[in-house]
Write an enzyme that holds these catalytic residues in place. Sequence first.
Site, PDB file in Angstrom:
ATOM      1  N   ARG A 254       0.866  -1.176   0.000  1.00  0.00           N
ATOM      2  CA  ARG A 254       0.000   0.000   0.000  1.00  0.00           C
ATOM      3  C   ARG A 254       0.905   1.229   0.000  1.00  0.00           C
ATOM      4  O   ARG A 254       1.493   1.568   1.021  1.00  0.00           O
ATOM      5  CB  ARG A 254      -0.871  -0.034   1.259  1.00  0.00           C
ATOM      6  CG  ARG A 254      -1.968   0.990   1.313  1.00  0.00           C
ATOM      7  CD  ARG A 254      -2.561   1.026   2.699  1.00  0.00           C
ATOM      8  NE  ARG A 254      -1.736   1.797   3.601  1.00  0.00           N
ATOM      9  CZ  ARG A 254      -1.596   1.562   4.902  1.00  0.00           C
ATOM     10  NH1 ARG A 254      -2.214   0.585   5.472  1.00  0.00           N
ATOM     11  NH2 ARG A 254      -0.817   2.331   5.638  1.00  0.00           N
ATOM     12  N   HIS A 258      -3.565   4.309   4.744  1.00  0.00           N
ATOM     13  CA  HIS A 258      -4.666   3.347   4.887  1.00  0.00           C
ATOM     14  C   HIS A 258      -5.965   3.983   4.407  1.00  0.00           C
ATOM     15  O   HIS A 258      -6.706   3.407   3.626  1.00  0.00           O
ATOM     16  CB  HIS A 258      -4.792   2.914   6.342  1.00  0.00           C
ATOM     17  CG  HIS A 258      -6.035   2.121   6.616  1.00  0.00           C
ATOM     18  ND1 HIS A 258      -6.202   0.827   6.174  1.00  0.00           N
ATOM     19  CD2 HIS A 258      -7.187   2.452   7.253  1.00  0.00           C
ATOM     20  CE1 HIS A 258      -7.405   0.404   6.542  1.00  0.00           C
ATOM     21  NE2 HIS A 258      -8.023   1.362   7.198  1.00  0.00           N
ATOM     22  N   TYR A 267       4.350   5.557  11.184  1.00  0.00           N
ATOM     23  CA  TYR A 267       4.686   4.185  11.574  1.00  0.00           C
ATOM     24  C   TYR A 267       5.505   3.434  10.527  1.00  0.00           C
ATOM     25  O   TYR A 267       5.876   2.303  10.754  1.00  0.00           O
ATOM     26  CB  TYR A 267       3.402   3.397  11.914  1.00  0.00           C
ATOM     27  CG  TYR A 267       2.324   3.416  10.850  1.00  0.00           C
ATOM     28  CD1 TYR A 267       2.363   2.533   9.781  1.00  0.00           C
ATOM     29  CD2 TYR A 267       1.265   4.309  10.925  1.00  0.00           C
ATOM     30  CE1 TYR A 267       1.384   2.553   8.805  1.00  0.00           C
ATOM     31  CE2 TYR A 267       0.278   4.344   9.957  1.00  0.00           C
ATOM     32  CZ  TYR A 267       0.341   3.453   8.897  1.00  0.00           C
ATOM     33  OH  TYR A 267      -0.632   3.477   7.935  1.00  0.00           O
TER      34      TYR A 267
END
Lengths: 368, 484
Positions: A254, A258, A267
Amino acid sequence: MAVDGGPELVQLLTPEGVLVEHPDVALVLTDEQWRERYELLVMVRRLDAEATALQRHGELGLWAPCQGQEAAQVGAALATRPTERIFPTYREHGMAYVRGVDPVTLLGLFRGTTLGGWDPADHGFNLYTIVIGDQTLHAVGYAMGAQRDGAHEGVLVCFGDGASSQGDVAEAFVYAAVNDAPVVFFCQNNQWAISEPLERQTRIPLFKRAAGYGFPGVRVDGNDVLAVEAVVSAALERARAGGGPTLVEAFTYRMGAHTTSDDPTRYRTTAEGEAWRLKDPIERVRAHIVRSGIADAAWLAEVEGRAEQLGEHMRTACRAMPDPTPTSMFDQVYAEDHPVMDRERAWLTSYLAGFTDAPHHAGAGGGQ
Amino acid sequence: MLHEFRMPDAGEGLTEAEVLSWHVAVGDVVRVNQVLLEVETAKAAVELPSPYAGTVVALLAEPGDVVPVGQPIIRIEDAADAAAEPTAEAPAPPPTERLHEAFGGAFGADPAASAPAPSAPAPSAPSPSAPSPSAADPAPPAGPQGGQRQAVLVGYGIREGSAKGRRPRATPHGAEHVEPGPPGEAARPVRIGGLELGRAVEDRLGARTVRAKPPVRRLARDLGVDLEQVVPTGPEGTITHDDVTRAAQAAAQSEAVPLSHVARMMARAMTESAFSAPHVTEWVDVDVTRMMELIRTARGREDLAGLAITPLTFAALGLARAARAHPTINASLADDGEHLLVHRSVHLGIAVDSPRGLVVPRIPDAGELDLRGMADALGRLVATARAGRSRPEDLRGSTITITNVGVFGIDAGTPILNPGEVAILALGRVLARPWVVDGAVVAREVTTLALSFDHRVVDGALGSRVLREVADFMADPATALALG
């Protein structure tokens, strides 16, 4: 950090755009098919980019970007027959595009003006499912129905690495396995379940879980549109022939957030993103078709022009999208007229009519 | 046509965002989806792409400004009107280039290099085709994309004028601040990932990134720990909850003691009261020698044994009677600020130092009690409270309160109102002091009474009258009780 898919990764087109052979899987495309795939990938990335931008413009409440997963989605959708049902998560914009769902229709859900917006039967494409992993059960049930109808068709169901930890997915595996359901479990392992990395989901490669349920699992390079199409085609063929389910793990990434509410820089490392950027699913196809003379610069520019038009179409249509009338929610509950719905619709209509600015509620709700 | 781009809700349900930096200036020609600015919300730092093509007419916020969602941040003059002028110097980029821009550089190009914004640094002399903001203001955008279209459904959320959302930090960053902030600044993620639209290749690869999950960042913020200074011990160099706690302890000169429930309630109640009700405090010294004689007499009486008859008993009787006589002091200001709720009964609150902290149990219908009844009620109430066994219903619904600071050996104070009440009496210690009686200085037993009242409701005349009546009662309670 997971960047390398390991020795069991099925790959037919390298990140450098070189065709390679695989002992078990093969797929040969015509020049026209190559161009078609390239254009689909470009259009999907463009529609995803435009929707992301529309959220930043304030036009959408949310968007779940699919950047980086275009090849997995386009390749798998192309492997299905048009009559075969696809069960998406909420991120399968590429599959929706292949199945002819206007990207503008997708926007309605994220703008909050529709509850889904397309008829699954029209496109063989189920509605987006927000609840993680639920659709695997729906798909297995649908596949078992097709099996009992003697339809000889396969079903493709999508889920992610995060959903692989869900009970629903485990149940779906069990039912599909013991019933030999004609379903292909298509897991886009994009390495991150929001901020949770893959190593917090599994101790073994995800495709190996299939063995425990008693059906085959295979890991394919999810950024290789050719390999994905080849592997999913084989799995669907097996399903149609009564061979039962297959788990296909598309190893991908990805590249974006998100959702537009997420900030992946909190992160993930930049190095990881850079490593995956070198495996870009579109870049390798472009390298291949340019190098082999399938496409020239003029044609590539045409494609980009069409992608721009798609973006503009989405932008214009999104801003003009009508707000739903309050009573429209009753229309979708039952297929036919229903006395309770009629009663509640009548009550709401009279309630709304009690406001001084009531007239616009009675109209089609242009909202202007 | 002039377009205004309003601050969108880049997350779900955010109410505001802070402008970090502008990527364009007044006079720049911008394309659709060209990055205009970077903002930071409670959730993320994000780049905002332009919804419109055209010329930048005005920037409506400065870096560091916290802008409510829905408020205009930039004015852009439509390309259709402005096209004639800028095309020569800023031709529309070829599709390839725009694609690179939109696709986050996955085609290999660096958008930063391929899309330099033409700078026209002449904000003081706007071009004729760019009307001044003030001239453009009265003409709201019309048509299907007009300004009415601020639906609650889409990314603007519900407008609530000055809603205050949670923000990750207080100190604004300048436009070029990409390096970690100075020590002491609240923790802030240094943004080096290029995963937002339009940014492909970051120029910040060298920067050290703090890696910590949001709850850990929250903890660090709450504890005032600078994450840049914390040594990470978690997987892949992440900072853990324990790392932050350790860093906080190492830095701490003072110990953070969690407040008990009672203490938290006290903090909340006193803050609420002190900052909503304008307090006035009056005090008076009273010769209570006769009252003390009465107390000593009562203690010698067998039929009164077991009853705690103390100065507090008489203060309570005096205040309950005064409150009954002057109902306005036994009242609450209604929430609407327009009504006074005058209470029919006097429910006397008594501030008690219990093991759990300050509690204020009440004596219901204290205005009806005689000496014996009051002494009995007080004794039971204080014993229950000190044992920590007051029932929640006993701790609610008082209408006026006494605090006995005399038991701590103190003369007087300025008590803070129990929230919802308009008066509170502080009773000081009883002490033999020189006192003038009939022109001669003699030793008398004297106490100090202090009455705080809410000046929104109680004026100085009423407050003084009530305090005087309590003082007179305590000066000669036997007479007052006998004669009514």
